[in-house]
Enzyme design. Structure first.
Site, mmCIF file in Angstrom:
data_model
loop_
_atom_site.group_PDB
_atom_site.id
_atom_site.type_symbol
_atom_site.label_atom_id
_atom_site.label_comp_id
_atom_site.label_asym_id
_atom_site.label_seq_id
_atom_site.Cartn_x
_atom_site.Cartn_y
_atom_site.Cartn_z
ATOM 1 N N LYS A 79 0.860 -1.182 0.000
ATOM 2 C CA LYS A 79 0.000 0.000 0.000
ATOM 3 C C LYS A 79 0.909 1.251 0.000
ATOM 4 O O LYS A 79 1.870 1.320 0.742
ATOM 5 C CB LYS A 79 -0.872 -0.002 1.257
ATOM 6 C CG LYS A 79 -2.035 0.946 1.235
ATOM 7 C CD LYS A 79 -3.012 0.594 2.349
ATOM 8 C CE LYS A 79 -4.343 1.268 2.153
ATOM 9 N NZ LYS A 79 -5.355 0.810 3.131
ATOM 10 N N GLU A 92 -18.386 -4.788 11.555
ATOM 11 C CA GLU A 92 -19.293 -4.002 12.391
ATOM 12 C C GLU A 92 -20.293 -4.892 13.131
ATOM 13 O O GLU A 92 -20.622 -4.624 14.294
ATOM 14 C CB GLU A 92 -20.034 -2.971 11.531
ATOM 15 C CG GLU A 92 -19.194 -1.790 11.070
ATOM 16 C CD GLU A 92 -18.321 -2.103 9.852
ATOM 17 O OE1 GLU A 92 -18.407 -3.218 9.304
ATOM 18 O OE2 GLU A 92 -17.544 -1.210 9.461
ATOM 19 N N ARG A 113 -24.807 -1.672 8.601
ATOM 20 C CA ARG A 113 -24.422 -3.100 8.516
ATOM 21 C C ARG A 113 -24.896 -3.852 9.749
ATOM 22 O O ARG A 113 -25.042 -5.071 9.702
ATOM 23 C CB ARG A 113 -22.887 -3.234 8.430
ATOM 24 C CG ARG A 113 -22.302 -3.168 7.066
ATOM 25 C CD ARG A 113 -22.323 -4.522 6.383
ATOM 26 N NE ARG A 113 -22.098 -4.418 4.957
ATOM 27 C CZ ARG A 113 -20.887 -4.506 4.396
ATOM 28 N NH1 ARG A 113 -19.822 -4.658 5.155
ATOM 29 N NH2 ARG A 113 -20.756 -4.402 3.085
HETATM 30 C C1 LIG Z 1 -18.362 -1.863 5.960
HETATM 31 C C2 LIG Z 1 -17.197 -0.900 5.875
HETATM 32 N N1 LIG Z 1 -16.581 -0.534 7.024
HETATM 33 C C3 LIG Z 1 -15.549 0.347 6.978
HETATM 34 C C4 LIG Z 1 -15.146 0.883 5.781
HETATM 35 C C5 LIG Z 1 -14.048 1.942 5.753
HETATM 36 N N2 LIG Z 1 -12.903 1.496 4.940
HETATM 37 C C6 LIG Z 1 -12.721 1.941 3.714
HETATM 38 S S1 LIG Z 1 -11.392 1.246 2.990
HETATM 39 C C7 LIG Z 1 -11.001 0.396 4.407
HETATM 40 C C8 LIG Z 1 -9.799 -0.482 4.471
HETATM 41 C C9 LIG Z 1 -9.902 -1.553 3.420
HETATM 42 O O1 LIG Z 1 -8.774 -2.418 3.516
HETATM 43 P P1 LIG Z 1 -8.491 -3.419 2.325
HETATM 44 O O2 LIG Z 1 -9.742 -4.113 1.953
HETATM 45 O O3 LIG Z 1 -7.353 -4.244 2.730
HETATM 46 O O4 LIG Z 1 -8.121 -2.473 1.094
HETATM 47 P P2 LIG Z 1 -6.795 -1.595 0.919
HETATM 48 O O5 LIG Z 1 -7.170 -0.190 1.348
HETATM 49 O O6 LIG Z 1 -5.732 -2.185 1.774
HETATM 50 O O7 LIG Z 1 -6.463 -1.671 -0.549
HETATM 51 C C10 LIG Z 1 -11.958 0.627 5.381
HETATM 52 C C11 LIG Z 1 -11.930 0.046 6.749
HETATM 53 C C12 LIG Z 1 -15.827 0.474 4.617
HETATM 54 N N3 LIG Z 1 -15.509 0.989 3.402
HETATM 55 N N4 LIG Z 1 -16.836 -0.407 4.689
HETATM 56 MG MG LIG Z 2 -5.375 -4.078 2.531
#
Ligand SMILES: Cc1ncc(C[n+]2csc(CCOP(=O)(O)OP(=O)(O)O)c2C)c(N)n1
Ligand SMILES: [Mg+2]
Ligand SMILES: CC(=O)[C@@H](O)[C@H](O)COP(=O)(O)O
Length: 607
Positions: free
Chosen positions: A244, A330, A358
Site C-alpha cells: 500500500k 461491524e 451493517r
Molecule cells: C463496511 C465498511 N466498514 C468500513 C469501511 C471503511 N474502509 C474503507 S477502505 C477500508 C480499508 C480496506 O482495507 P483493504 O480491503 O485491505 O483495502 P486496501 O485499502 O488495503 O487496498 C476501510 C476500513 C468500509 N468501506 N466499509
Molecule cells: Mg489491505
C-alpha cells in the site's frame, strides 16, 4: 505522447510489450502522485494496485469480463485505463469523477457502494446468472483487499462459492493493511501464506483453488497467475502480495495508514496544502473518551478497522488493552459489545454512521432487546459529501429511532458533545448513541434557557414559529430565526440534545406556537422531524409541523456545503418555506400552494 495518453481504453494495453507496460506503470504512478496530491483522495491504496490493475486489464477483457472492486477506493488505476484520465482534474468534486467505481461513468464499472466485503457476493451472483444463461465465454473477477476479507459477508460468499462448478476469480489484494495493519487470525494466515507459500490455504480447505502468493508488482508474474486462474473455469483465489502506498516516499513512510486517504498536499514535502481550521468533532470525541477512560476503568472502546479516523488513537496510546480493533466487522463489533456489557464492561463502539447500517440487527436484537448499556458513537453522521452517495451518514436517525430502549443524542457543538458523551456513558439502563458530522466543530452555541430538558437557543417576538434544531445545524436554525425576525415573525429555537425518545416538552412548546419547523442533517423519512410530528399529534396538539432534512434519494458526491444546499438545508431555503407555510396558515386558502410545494418535494425525493 506518453503511453498513458495513448490509453483510451483497455484494448490499447493488449498491444503493448512487457517493457511498455512497465513504463506505463511508472507513468501511472507519477500521474497519481501528482493529481491525487492536488485533489486529495485514496492515494495509498491506488499506488498499491498499479501493476495489478494493468495485469487484470491485459488478461481479462472488460466489460465482457466483469471486474468488481471491493470497497472501490482502489479503482483510480482502473479508471485511468478505461478512458477517464481527464476526469481526475475534478476527482471527488461535484460534477467530477467519483472516487469509487460508478456505473453512471463507465460500462467498465458495475458496483459503487464503497462498503467493504461485498465483491465476492456480487461475483457469485454474476457467475450464477452466466450459468443460468449458458454464457461460458466470459469471466467474473472480484478484487478484494485483506482488510475487506475480515468482513463476515466475504466468508458467507466464500462458503457459497466453494465447490461450485462455475468459473469465478477472486483476487486477494493483500497489503497487510486496512488503514492500520489488518488484525485477526485470518490476517495471520495470509501472513503464513505470504512467507511460507506452500502452506495449505484456508481457501483450498473449503473447496476453492489457490494460486499464490504472487508478487503484486510483477506484471508478468501476475499475468501468468491470472491466465491460469481464468483458464481453470472454477472458483479460484489469486493471492497478490502488494504494498500500500508503493512508490511515493510520503505514503511508504506513513506508518499510520500508508496514505490511505490523503488530503491535498505538496508532493515534494508531503505536507497538507491547508491546515485544518480549528478542531474537529472527531478530535473532541477522542480527547473526551480518553478522559472518561481515565476515570472509568470499565470503559472499553471498539473500532471496525478505523482506529485513527474515528479518533481513538489517543485512547489506544494511553490504554492499549482497552481499545479493540475487530477489523471490518461491524456486526461482530456490536454483538461483541453486547457480550462485554453482560460481563460488566461499558463498551463505546465508534463507527462511521454509514457503516452502522451493517449492524442494525445486532443493535436491535443483541443490544437493545437485552437493554445492554453499550454506547455507540457515530462519526461522519449527516452529509459527508466527497465520498459520494454511500458514505453520507443520513440514515442513522431514521434507521435507529425505531430501536426500543435506544437513546439518541445529537450534539450541536464541542461542549454539548462532551456533555452528551458523559451522559451516554453514565447511562446504564440500556444503549445510548451520540452522532456528529465530519469536520471542524465550529464555535459553541450556548442555550439562553432550558425548558423541560430542552435547550432554548433563541426566544424572540410573538410565539409564531418553533424551530426544533437537531445537532450541528443549530447555526442554520439560528440563521433562519434571524431571517424570520426581519419579517416580523416571532421565533423560538430549541435543541432537544437527546432526540430519541422525543422529549414530551416539545409538544407543550408546539401547542403555544402557530407552526413547528424541524431542521436535521438526516433523511426526512423517519427522521427527527417525522417522530416529532408524531409526538405532537399524539399529544393532541394541532400545530402543523414542517420537517427540513435530506430528501429520500442518493446524493451525488460534492462538497458538504454544496450537497446540503442541494438538499435545501440553507437559511434562505428554510426561511422562505417557513414564511410561506405561515402565510398559508394565515391565508387558509393558500394551503393548496403549500400542498403543491409538498407534492413537488415528495416527487423530488422519489427521483
Ligand atoms: C463496511 C465498511 N466498514 C468500513 C469501511 C471503511 N474502509 C474503507 S477502505 C477500508 C480499508 C480496506 O482495507 P483493504 O480491503 O485491505 O483495502 P486496501 O485499502 O488495503 O487496498 C476501510 C476500513 C468500509 N468501506 N466499509
Ligand atoms: Mg489491505
Ligand atoms: C473508503 C472508505 O470508506 C474510507 O476510507 C473513507 O474514504 C473515509 O472517509 P473520511 O475521509 O471521511 O475518513
Amino acid at each position: 505522447m506518453s503511453l498513458l495518453d495513448q490509453v483510451d481504453g483497455p484494448a490499447r494495453l493488449r498491444g503493448m510489450t512487457a517493457d511498455q507496460l512497465t513504463e506505463l506503470a511508472a507513468e501511472i504512478r507519477a500521474f497519481l502522485i501528482e493529481r491525487v496530491s492536488a485533489t486529495g483522495g485514496h492515494l495509498g491504496p491506488n499506488l498499491g494496485v498499479v501493476e495489478l490493475t494493468i495485469a487484470l486489464h491485459t488478461v481479462f477483457e472488460s466489460p465482457r469480463d466483469r471486474l468488481l472492486w471491493d470497497t472501490g477506493h482502489q479503482s483510480y488505476v482502473h479508471k485511468l485505463l478505461t478512458g477517464r484520465r481527464a476526469g481526475f482534474e475534478r476527482l471527488r468534486k461535484g460534477g467530477g469523477l467519483s472516487g469509487y467505481p460508478s456505473p453512471a461513468e463507465s460500462e467498465h464499472d458495475l458496483v459503487e457502494n464503497s462498503h467493504a466485503s461485498t465483491a465476492v457476493s456480487y461475483a457469485d451472483g454474476l457467475a450464477r446468472a452466466d450459468a443460468y444463461a449458458g454464457r461460458t465465454d466470459r469471466s467474473v473477477v472480484a478484487v478484494i483487499g485483506d482488510g475487506a476479507m475480515t468482513g463476515g459477508m466475504a466468508w458467507e460468499a466464500v462458503n457459497n462459492v466453494s465447490g461450485a462448478d462455475r468459473p469465478l476469480v477472486i483476487v486477494l489484494n493483500d497489503n497487510e493493511r486496512s488503514y492500520a495493519l489488518t488484525p485477526g487470525g485470518v490476517a495471520g494466515h495470509f501472513g503464513d501464506l505470504r512467507s511460507r507459500g506452500s502452506a495449505h490455504s484456508v481457501f483450498e480447505q473449503v473447496g476453492l483453488a489457490y494460486i499464490g502468493p504472487v508478487d503484486g508488482h510483477d506484471i508478468a508474474a501476475l499475468q501468468e497467475a491470472l491466465r491460469r486462474a481464468r483458464d481453470l473455469r472454477m472458483p479460484v483465489v489469486v493471492h497478490a502480495v502488494t504494498e500500500k502506498g508503493r512508490g511515493f516516499v510520503h505514503t511508504e513512510d506513513n506508518e499510520l495508514d500508508r496514505g490511505h486517504a490523503v488530503k491535498p498536499m505538496d508532493p515534494a514535502t508531503g505536507r497538507p496544502l491547508s491546515s485544518s481550521s480549528g478542531t474537529s468533532f472527531t478530535a473532541v470525541f477522542g480527547e473526551r473518551i480518553t478522559e472518561i477512560a481515565e476515570r472509568r476503568e470499565d470503559v472499553v472502546a471498539v473500532t471496525a478497522a478505523m482506529l485513527e479516523p474515528v479518533g481513538l488513537l489517543g485512547m489506544q496510546k494511553r490504554f492499549p488493552e482497552r481499545v479493540i480493533d475487530v477489523g471490518i466487522a461491524e456486526q461482530h463489533a456490536v454483538t461483541m459489545a453486547a457480550g462485554m456489557s453482560m460481563g460488566g464492561v461499558h463498551p463505546v463502539v465508534a463507527i462511521y454512521s454509514t457503516f452502522v447500517n451493517r449492524a442494525l440487527d445486532q443493535v436491535l436484537m443483541d443490544v437493545a432487546l437485552h437493554r445492554r448499556a453499550v454506547t455507540f458513537v457515530l462519526d461522519r453522521s449527516g452529509v459527508t459529501g466527497d465520498d459520494g452517495p454511500s458514505h453520507n451518514g443520513v440514515w442513522d436517525m431514521s434507521v435507529l429511532q425505531v430501536v426500543p430502549n435506544l437513546r439518541i443524542a445529537a450534539p450541536r457543538d464541542a461542549t454539548r458533545l462532551g456533555e452528551l458523551l458523559e451522559e451516554a456513558v453514565a447511562w446504564e439502563d440500556g444503549p445510548t448513541l451520540v452522532r456528529f458530522p465530519k469536520g471542524a466543530v465550529g464555535g459553541d452555541v450556548p442555550a439562553e434557557a432550558v425548558f423541560s430538558g430542552v435547550d432554548v437557543l433563541r426566544r424572540s417576538g410573538p410565539l409564531d414559529v418553533l424551530i426544533v434544531s437537531v445537532g450541528v445545524l443549530a447555526g442554520v436554525a439560528l440563521g433562519v430565526a434571524d431571517a424570520l425576525r426581519e419579517q416580523g415573525i416571532g421565533v423560538t429555537v430549541v435543541d432537544p440534545r437527546w432526540v430519541a425518545p422525543v422529549n414530551p416538552g416539545l409538544a407543550d412548546m408546539a401547542r403555544r406556537h402557530r407552526l413547528v419547523a424541524t431542521v436535521e442533517d438526516n433523511s426526512r423519512t423517519g427522521g427527527v422531524g417525522a417522530t416529532t410530528a408524531q409526538a405532537v399529534q399524539d399529544a393532541g396538539v394541532t400545530t402543523p409541523v414542517r420537517s427540513f432534512g435530506v430528501p429520500r434519494r442518493f446524493l451525488d458526491h460534492g462538497s458538504r456545503a454544496d450537497v446540503l444546499s442541494l438538499c435545501g438545508l440553507t437559511v434562505q431555503d428554510i426561511s422562505l418555506s417557513v414564511s410561506e407555510a405561515l402565510a398559508a396558515i394565515d391565508g387558509g386558502s393558500e394551503d393548496g400552494e403549500w400542498d403543491g410545494e409538498l407534492a413537488r418535494m415528495s416527487t423530488a425525493e422519489e427521483k
